[in-house]
Motif scaffolding. Structure first.
Motif, PDB file in Angstrom:
ATOM      1  N   ILE C 250       1.008  -1.128   0.076  1.00 51.62           N
ATOM      2  CA  ILE C 250      -0.045   0.053  -0.046  1.00 51.62           C
ATOM      3  C   ILE C 250       0.973   1.250   0.087  1.00 51.62           C
ATOM      4  CG2 ILE C 250      -1.727   1.447   1.420  1.00 51.62           C
ATOM      5  CD1 ILE C 250      -2.703  -1.503   2.085  1.00 51.62           C
ATOM      6  N   ALA C 251       1.865   1.391   0.888  1.00 53.04           N
ATOM      7  CA  ALA C 251       2.906   2.580   0.817  1.00 53.04           C
ATOM      8  C   ALA C 251       3.427   2.569  -0.426  1.00 53.04           C
ATOM      9  CB  ALA C 251       4.196   2.150   1.825  1.00 53.04           C
ATOM     10  N   PHE C 252       3.838   1.516  -1.058  1.00 51.46           N
ATOM     11  CA  PHE C 252       4.372   1.536  -2.471  1.00 51.46           C
ATOM     12  C   PHE C 252       3.639   2.132  -3.620  1.00 51.46           C
ATOM     13  CE2 PHE C 252       6.229  -0.215  -6.373  1.00 51.46           C
ATOM     14  CZ  PHE C 252       7.419   0.324  -6.468  1.00 51.46           C
ATOM     15  N   ASN C 253       2.303   1.754  -3.374  1.00 54.99           N
ATOM     16  CA  ASN C 253       1.150   2.072  -4.171  1.00 54.99           C
ATOM     17  C   ASN C 253       1.010   3.753  -4.057  1.00 54.99           C
ATOM     18  OD1 ASN C 253      -1.798   2.439  -5.014  1.00 54.99           O
ATOM     19  ND2 ASN C 253      -1.091   0.660  -6.001  1.00 54.99           N
ATOM     20  N   GLU C 254       1.065   4.017  -3.024  1.00 54.03           N
ATOM     21  CA  GLU C 254       0.656   5.564  -2.799  1.00 54.03           C
ATOM     22  C   GLU C 254       1.673   6.308  -3.250  1.00 54.03           C
ATOM     23  OE1 GLU C 254      -0.085   6.380   1.481  1.00 54.03           O
ATOM     24  OE2 GLU C 254      -1.920   5.181   1.269  1.00 54.03           O
ATOM     25  N   ARG C 255       2.787   5.866  -3.642  1.00 52.64           N
ATOM     26  CA  ARG C 255       3.805   6.737  -4.303  1.00 52.64           C
ATOM     27  C   ARG C 255       3.567   6.936  -5.807  1.00 52.64           C
ATOM     28  NH1 ARG C 255       9.988   5.876  -2.517  1.00 52.64           N
ATOM     29  NH2 ARG C 255       9.983   7.837  -3.345  1.00 52.64           N
ATOM     30  N   LEU C 256       2.626   5.826  -6.290  1.00 47.22           N
ATOM     31  CA  LEU C 256       2.377   5.885  -7.661  1.00 47.22           C
ATOM     32  C   LEU C 256       1.137   6.872  -7.588  1.00 47.22           C
ATOM     33  CD1 LEU C 256       2.649   4.016 -10.238  1.00 47.22           C
ATOM     34  CD2 LEU C 256       0.652   2.927  -9.480  1.00 47.22           C
ATOM     35  N   LYS C 257       0.513   6.956  -6.693  1.00 47.55           N
ATOM     36  CA  LYS C 257      -0.503   7.919  -6.712  1.00 47.55           C
ATOM     37  C   LYS C 257      -0.292   9.313  -6.859  1.00 47.55           C
ATOM     38  CE  LYS C 257      -3.695   8.132  -3.101  1.00 47.55           C
ATOM     39  NZ  LYS C 257      -4.502   7.209  -2.180  1.00 47.55           N
ATOM     40  N   ASP C 258      -0.841  10.206  -7.732  1.00 45.79           N
ATOM     41  CA  ASP C 258      -0.416  11.374  -7.744  1.00 45.79           C
ATOM     42  C   ASP C 258      -1.394  12.048  -6.646  1.00 45.79           C
ATOM     43  OD1 ASP C 258       0.830  13.790  -8.874  1.00 45.79           O
ATOM     44  OD2 ASP C 258      -0.692  14.022 -10.210  1.00 45.79           O
ATOM     45  N   SER C 259      -0.607  13.197  -6.163  1.00 43.27           N
ATOM     46  CA  SER C 259      -1.516  13.937  -4.976  1.00 43.27           C
ATOM     47  C   SER C 259      -2.270  15.025  -5.927  1.00 43.27           C
ATOM     48  CB  SER C 259      -0.764  14.673  -4.008  1.00 43.27           C
ATOM     49  OG  SER C 259       0.317  15.460  -4.559  1.00 43.27           O
ATOM     50  N   ASP C 260      -3.172  14.429  -6.660  1.00 45.83           N
ATOM     51  CA  ASP C 260      -3.767  15.652  -7.676  1.00 45.83           C
ATOM     52  C   ASP C 260      -5.038  16.022  -7.102  1.00 45.83           C
ATOM     53  OD1 ASP C 260      -5.487  13.409  -7.894  1.00 45.83           O
ATOM     54  OD2 ASP C 260      -5.526  13.177  -9.884  1.00 45.83           O
ATOM     55  N   ASN C 261      -5.575  17.366  -7.451  1.00 40.83           N
ATOM     56  CA  ASN C 261      -6.593  17.885  -7.082  1.00 40.83           C
ATOM     57  C   ASN C 261      -7.773  17.337  -7.852  1.00 40.83           C
ATOM     58  OD1 ASN C 261      -8.772  19.656  -6.071  1.00 40.83           O
ATOM     59  ND2 ASN C 261      -7.646  21.305  -6.437  1.00 40.83           N
ATOM     60  N   LYS C 262      -8.594  16.285  -7.063  1.00 39.67           N
ATOM     61  CA  LYS C 262      -9.736  15.472  -7.930  1.00 39.67           C
ATOM     62  C   LYS C 262     -10.888  16.583  -8.269  1.00 39.67           C
ATOM     63  CE  LYS C 262      -9.116  10.998  -6.787  1.00 39.67           C
ATOM     64  NZ  LYS C 262      -8.387  10.747  -5.507  1.00 39.67           N
ATOM     65  N   GLU C 263     -10.854  17.913  -7.279  1.00 37.40           N
ATOM     66  CA  GLU C 263     -12.200  18.474  -7.761  1.00 37.40           C
ATOM     67  C   GLU C 263     -11.887  19.347  -9.107  1.00 37.40           C
ATOM     68  OE1 GLU C 263     -14.476  21.783  -4.889  1.00 37.40           O
ATOM     69  OE2 GLU C 263     -13.389  20.121  -4.293  1.00 37.40           O
ATOM     70  N   ASN C 264     -10.546  19.542  -9.098  1.00 38.41           N
ATOM     71  CA  ASN C 264     -10.247  20.295 -10.253  1.00 38.41           C
ATOM     72  C   ASN C 264     -10.546  19.491 -11.644  1.00 38.41           C
ATOM     73  OD1 ASN C 264      -9.203  22.640 -10.954  1.00 38.41           O
ATOM     74  ND2 ASN C 264      -7.221  22.119 -10.012  1.00 38.41           N
ATOM     75  N   ILE C 265     -10.505  18.157 -11.744  1.00 39.75           N
ATOM     76  CA  ILE C 265     -10.801  17.202 -12.731  1.00 39.75           C
ATOM     77  C   ILE C 265     -12.135  17.542 -12.973  1.00 39.75           C
ATOM     78  CG2 ILE C 265     -10.558  15.147 -13.635  1.00 39.75           C
ATOM     79  CD1 ILE C 265      -8.303  14.428 -11.954  1.00 39.75           C
ATOM     80  N   SER C 266     -12.789  17.336 -11.779  1.00 43.57           N
ATOM     81  CA  SER C 266     -14.467  16.959 -11.938  1.00 43.57           C
ATOM     82  C   SER C 266     -15.027  18.268 -12.372  1.00 43.57           C
ATOM     83  CB  SER C 266     -14.873  16.482 -10.713  1.00 43.57           C
ATOM     84  OG  SER C 266     -14.773  17.584  -9.800  1.00 43.57           O
ATOM     85  N   LYS C 267     -14.338  19.353 -12.300  1.00 47.39           N
ATOM     86  CA  LYS C 267     -14.795  20.924 -12.641  1.00 47.39           C
ATOM     87  C   LYS C 267     -14.590  21.082 -14.112  1.00 47.39           C
ATOM     88  CE  LYS C 267     -15.334  23.823  -8.722  1.00 47.39           C
ATOM     89  NZ  LYS C 267     -14.580  24.882  -8.032  1.00 47.39           N
ATOM     90  N   ARG C 268     -13.906  20.291 -14.669  1.00 45.82           N
ATOM     91  CA  ARG C 268     -13.671  20.415 -15.951  1.00 45.82           C
ATOM     92  C   ARG C 268     -14.756  20.108 -17.139  1.00 45.82           C
ATOM     93  NH1 ARG C 268      -7.894  18.324 -15.440  1.00 45.82           N
ATOM     94  NH2 ARG C 268      -6.666  19.969 -14.593  1.00 45.82           N
ATOM     95  N   LEU C 269     -14.768  20.746 -17.874  1.00 50.40           N
ATOM     96  CA  LEU C 269     -15.909  20.418 -18.853  1.00 50.40           C
ATOM     97  C   LEU C 269     -15.725  19.497 -19.916  1.00 50.40           C
ATOM     98  CD1 LEU C 269     -16.759  23.910 -20.155  1.00 50.40           C
ATOM     99  CD2 LEU C 269     -18.344  22.283 -19.099  1.00 50.40           C
TER     100      LEU C 269
END
Lengths: 347, 348, 527
Positions: C250-269
């Protein structure tokens, strides 16, 4: 009584100071515009008033009620401020009627009353018959109207509009703005409109609040802020402006590139003058005024923007004239400034 | 819609809380009442059965009809059910545990969760198939055999040591993960010592022994002539034939009398100490070990009856004629050393 | 117009409330309760493991065999996850970007393997290739089984990518390959990580496939400990190792995950989607979908059907029906309990994720790696003290909720994150309290996505075997226990109708999972 009183309000996001020591008030029924470049804190101010974020210092009063304070805050849902965010933000799972009725508490209002208010609001925004449409079936302008109706339906103490027209095209935008302002005035609703469009701010409001870097730079009626800006940069933010180098003389007269007189006295202070392009008149060459060459002419129909060059001066002069145009590019003309001379000393 | 969700959520929560409270209340109630329940009429028994439903259910149904007592039967893997009983301890709802093999019974017995059965119970079963402290009794016998394809295998082995010869190179199948194979290796270690067992397993491996996941797969492979001989329990030839719905090309064979390859393991049963229904449970054991039921096991599930006088399954020698090695079945639960050895030689 | 609102306000006292206090602490408390429940198996493991003296524990952990099993587990995990990431990403991107008529009908068969339990998979494959065995065979089967988790996660996030970004990249002269690497991949990183997590934890906890293929992973070791020596303590010690392995994963996997802003993505048209119409790519996509579907769906179902037809014994349809009904009802109840349990943490994670909520999320994820036997025994240990509740439908459903809580939390969180915060703010200014906003705005809007997450739990619960065997009400059968019951005595023909029915029932929610999601698209358009 004030409808809204904000005093010494500060908002920090972590270390960053977004609003600092900001005070202003609105009388009941007054419509104010918050005007400023993006990042100046105008949306933050709006959200603080709505209760969507907690100020770091200062107070906010709605009517007589203290709603915002640094340590305690009346939460958004108890403030009764109507909020219309960008592009409306209608609830996608509810139809138009249920969106409008969203804020009407079923414990306070009977079914009959809710239905009446909804109908009344639909009539007000000119959308009777759209009750059962879903938000996705509406145009952008219609969405904004419904959002406004939704905010007005609960009889809020005031309405907060956060760039509600920014996503619309110019024509629809003007039309909708006129309608909305008329509607707010008819209802006697106190309102704040956040905008970065200077024309929109001037045309819609009783009071324009000019914001810069989290502070109020200038505040006043549209005429006051347009005619009497407190600095060249404020002048630019409320409308098209020419900023020219100027000299002030000991007798109080001011000399600049197109000043009517160039009295040969000892200059006591150097600075700038701010001139609105429509304050410049253009006549045929040889009449009173300063000679200049017309180097560009942009014709807009209702008026035209002329760019002129004065001999021995690098600064180009812009003039806005209406009516028939007898000039063409390359002509030598006479230009004259016929307005107030707004002098700002150099810092 | 949102109201509904809220209601459901609330209802679910209330249901869970109510159930928890009811459950706790009931626990206290049952623990008070059950002790006085002993004398009153028994109407239900709970059985944990490691024996497959397909094979044992008709016998249970028969007993239910005769006794008028309802059976709640929980089918599962013998070892897992044993683990479950160990975990439940004195709270076990089970009255009787029926296991496929002696090992699982031994584990429950070791934890002292079985009650000792009185002398009169299962009186026809010989003592060698009953735990020394009478905590469990054997019910059916399951003989280790070699299954073979009579068309392709001409030379039959007489001892397990024959299997390491080159005649059987690449032709023998075993299922090292299977409990009954491990029980056989356990007996081998007990009887001949670890060194001998290790050598035998290594020789087997060197002789290109084929590995299968289960006994059934070995018999199927023999039928398809992928291999010609395999070490299995005797009843798999019927099981596969019945599953495929046709006669198959596989027969059972026994090694010479006394050879460890002829090990007899038992399925058996014990009554849980935490049960308060000893009499009814013992009655069920008596039924399963009665002459008539035992005879039916022989014809229906093709297992050996443990009663000395009973007939053998079709085509097979009598239990006493097999020449089974004499092994105390209690030792068969010590599979750990066996597994370690299997790992060591690389068969696990 | 009545002025009731205003009247109410003036009558109300100057009521000053803390901004976020009460609802937050209620949420935290609810998460605490859920977490306490989640810890049951961990407490059980600790309790059992430390029955052994410490030197013995260390001895068990450090012996060569254990290390070898750990190495096998790691190798299997890495192979499955790596192949899943590679093929899953390519296939999902193909399914999303390549123009196909009725595209979701091509997605359906790639999701359908979700319906087939790994032990049924393995049985059917063993019927085809009896000699199938070993690490690579197990990896092959587990890749077939877990690929849908990857595909589902990536497809959902691809639907949210702003197509204008791709257009901009094209005008900047990037090739398709470069656009994929530089524009698309960074945006679906989190979903790839989510898919990798689910398939990896599946590999760690799987027993069916690996045991039938003679691969000794930690989970098989744990199971063997019971069978070999009835040693629950040893099994628990190995479980600790399994927990550690999943923590590392899980720890290794979290390094793969981007700490992106999900709200930003969902707001996009997402006004329109870009579709590629390249015949070569289309052919290779169709080929790979066909290949995967053949291996993972057609062949297993073919084997089941041929077993079904070849069955000489009559089928007991009444029993089949009864079994299906009890399977569906207990799995549905379990999914519902999982839904209730996942809501508070989902809310916390989607709005104000803090250290506490993230820790809770990770603990639940680690729990997901535990084999059903351990969770089953943990609940047996506790449940047997609960009187009538023990071996009740409710407790079994509860076990399902506990086993698959991680899936429920993950889908709950992402569903709630999709609700734009402006909508919540507007609702607040219209007089709705935090909890009212949650019930009248957040949940209704997120409902379709939450529903799909619940379906996923339902689907997985229907296949569950080890905990079902221990915790089902005595006498109750599920489709999975019936398949086991027949398969354990080599009656594959008799097991076939149950396996087919399981696939058939599971196909319905699978169809819903693969269908295009209109409701969430509506949210994005109205933004």
């Amino acid at each position: 009584m004030r409808a809204l009183e904000v005093s010494h309000l500060s908002v920090n996001f972590g270390e960053r100071n977004v609003l600092s020591d900001l005070s202003f008030s609105l009388a009941p029924g007054e419509i104010a515009s918050l005007l400023g470049p993006s990042g100046c804190g105008k949306t933050t101010l709006l959200r603080a008033i709505a209760g969507l974020l907690q100020p770091s210092a200062g107070t906010i009063r709605l009517g007589t009620q203290l709603v915002g304070l640094s340590s305690v805050v009346l939460p958004a849902h108890k403030r009764q401020t109507g909020y219309v965010p960008q592009q409306g933000a209608l609830f996608p799972h509810l139809n138009v009627a249920r969106n409008i009725a969203f804020g009407l508490d079923k414990k306070t209002f009977s079914k009959q009353e809710i239905s009446e208010i909804t109908q009344e609001m639909l009539a007000l925004i000119g959308m009777s018959g759209y009750e059962s449409q879903m938000p996705t079936e509406l145009s952008g302008g219609q969405q904004t109207r419904v959002a406004l109706a939704r905010a007005l339906a609960v009889k809020p103490k005031m309405i907060l509009l956060d760039e509600p027209f920014s996503a619309l095209d110019a024509e629809l935008r003007n039309e909708l703005r006129t309608d909305v302002v008329a509607l707010l005035r008819a209802q006697g609703t106190t309102a704040i409109l956040v905008t970065h469009d200077r024309e929109e701010a001037l045309v819609s409001s009783d009071k324009v609040v000019l914001m810069r870097d989290g502070k109020i730079a200038q505040m006043g009626t549209p005429e006051e802020v347009y005619e009497s800006p407190i600095s060249p940069s404020i002048a630019v933010s409320t409308g098209d402006a020419l900023v020219l180098d100027a000299q002030k003389f000991s007798n109080g007269s001011i000399s600049y590139a197109i000043s009517p007189s160039n009295a040969g006295q000892t200059p006591s202070e150097s600075g700038f003058v701010v001139i609105r392009p429509e304050e410049i008149s253009i006549k045929k060459a040889g009449t009173t005024g300063v000679a200049a060459t017309l180097i560009q002419l942009d014709y807009y129909g209702h008026d035209a923007m002329l760019v002129l060059k004065i001999a021995n001066d690098e600064k180009l002069i812009r003039a806005r004239i209406s009516g028939a145009i007898d000039f063409k590019v390359g002509d030598i003309v006479s230009i004259e400034h016929q307005g107030p001379v707004r002098f700002f000393a150099k810092m | 819609m949102h109201l509904q969700i809220k209601k459901q959520g609330r209802a679910g929560l209330i249901a869970i809380v109510t159930a928890l409270v009811a459950g706790l209340a009931a626990t206290t109630l049952t623990s008070c009442s059950s002790s006085s329940d002993q004398a009153s009429e028994v109407t239900e028994l709970t059985i944990y059965s490691g024996r497959s439903e397909e094979f044992i259910a008709p016998f249970f149904a028969q007993w239910e009809a005769e006794s008028g007592i309802k059976l709640n039967i929980r089918y599962g893997d013998s070892a897992e059910l044993a683990a479950q009983i160990l975990e439940e301890g004195s709270n076990s709802p089970a009255d009787l545990f029926l296991s496929q093999d002696a090992g699982s019974l031994g584990a429950v017995a070791m934890a002292e969760l079985f009650t000792s059965l009185p002398e009169g119970v299962a009186s026809d079963i010989p003592a060698e198939y009953i735990d020394s402290d009478r905590r469990w009794v054997g019910i059916t016998g399951r003989a280790r055999v070699f299954a073979y394809n009579p068309n392709s295998l001409k030379v039959l082995p007489t001892s397990i040591t024959d299997l390491t010869q080159s005649v059987y190179k690449g032709k023998l199948g075993i299922a090292p993960t299977n409990a009954s194979f491990q029980a056989f290796v356990t007996a081998l270690i007990e009887n001949k010592g670890e060194t001998f067992a290790q050598k035998w397993l290594e020789d087997l491996k060197a002789n290109d022994v084929k590995i299968y996941p289960k006994n059934g797969a070995i018999v199927e492979a023999i039928d398809k002539n992928e291999i010609s001989i395999g070490l299995v329990n005797h009843y798999y030839t019927w099981e596969i034939s019945e599953a495929l719905g046709r006669p198959i090309n596989a027969k059972n064979g026994f090694f010479a009398p006394g050879d460890l390859g002829n090990l007899i393991n038992v399925s058996g049963a014990g009554v849980l100490a935490s049960s308060k229904k000893y009499a009814a449970s013992q009655d069920l054991i008596n039924f399963l070990t009665s002459t008539s039921t035992q005879a039916e096991f022989v014809t229906k599930t093709h297992e050996y009856s443990l009663i000395s006088s009973a007939a053998a399954p079709e085509d097979l020698p009598q239990l006493l004629e097999i020449g089974a090695p004499s092994i105390d079945l209690d030792v068969l639960k010590n599979i750990k050393a066996t597994q370690d050895l299997l790992v060591k030689v690389g068969l696990l | 117009m009545p002025l009731k609102t205003a009247d109410r306000a003036s009558a109300a006292p100057l009521h000053i409330v803390k901004g976020r206090g009460s609802s937050l602490s209620a949420l935290n408390a609810a998460v605490g309760v859920v977490l306490a429940i989640t810890l049951i198996p961990f407490i059980y493991i600790a309790f059992r493991a430390f029955e052994k003296p410490l030197p013995e524990i260390l001895d068990l952990l450090l012996r060569a065999k254990t290390l070898q099993v750990l190495a096998t587990t790691t190798a299997l995990l890495l192979i499955v996850v790596a192949v899943n990431i590679f093929i899953g990403t390519l296939m999902a991107a193909g399914l999303h970007f390549i123009r196909l008529p009725k595209a979701h009908l091509f997605i359906l068969p790639t999701i359908l393997p979700l319906a087939i339990p790994s032990y049924v998979f393995t049985y059917t494959w063993l019927a085809l290739i009896p000699s199938l065995s070993g690490l690579f065979a197990a990896a092959f089967i587990l890749i077939l089984t877990t690929m849908p988790y990857m595909l589902l996660a990536i497809l959902v996030s691809l639907r949210r990518i702003d197509s204008s970004l791709i257009e901009v990249a094209r005008t900047l002269g990037l090739s398709r390959f470069k656009i994929f690497i530089r524009v698309i991949l960074p945006q679906i990183r989190s979903s790839i990580s989510a898919g990798a997590l689910l398939s990896g934890l599946y590999v760690l906890s799987d027993f069916g496939a690996v045991s039938l293929l003679n691969v000794e992973t930690l989970t098989v070791s744990i199971q063997n400990m019971f069978k070999a020596s009835y040693d629950r303590s040893a099994a628990s010690v190995i479980s600790i190792l399994l927990i550690l392995a999943s923590v590392v994963f899980i720890a290794f996997n979290e390094r793969l995950k981007d700490s992106d802003n999900k709200e930003n993505i969902s707001k996009r048209l997402m006004a329109k989607n870009i579709r590629i119409n390249n015949p070569g790519l289309k052919t290779s996509l169709l080929f790979s979908v066909a290949l995967y579907t053949t291996l993972a769906v057609v062949l297993p179902i073919y084997v089941l059907i041929s077993r079904f037809i070849g069955n000489p014994n009559p089928i007991d349809f009444a029993q089949l029906f009864e079994t299906a009904v009890s399977t569906i009802s207990v799995a549905a109840l379990g999914a519902f309990i999982a839904l209730l349990m996942s809501a508070p943490l989902g809310l916390l994670l989607s709005t104000r994720a803090g250290k506490y909520s993230r820790l809770a999320e990770r603990i639940i994820l680690v729990g997901h790696a535990l084999p059903g036997v351990i969770i089953g025994l943990g609940l047996v240990s506790l449940g047997s003290k609960l009187g009538p509740l023990y071996q009740s439908t409710l407790l079994l459903a509860f076990a399902y909720a506990l086993l698959f809580l991680a899936k429920a939390v993950a889908s709950m969180t992402s569903a709630l994150q999709l609700v734009p915060s402006t909508l919540k703010e507007v609702a607040a200014t219209l007089g709705k309290s935090k909890s009212k906003v949650t019930t009248s705005v957040v949940f209704p809007i997120a409902l379709p996505s939450i529903g799909l997450g619940t379906l996923l739990v339902f689907l997985t619960a229907m296949k569950e075997l080890p905990a079902t065997l221990m915790l089902r009400p005595t006498g109750m059968d599920t489709l999975a226990t019936q398949i086991w019951s027949y398969a354990s005595i080599n009656r594959f023909n008799d097991a076939a109708p149950y396996a087919l029915l399981l696939v058939l029932i599971a196909a319905i929610p699978t169809f819903l999972l693969s269908a295009p999601r209109n409701p969430s698209e509506k949210v994005e358009i109205s933004q």
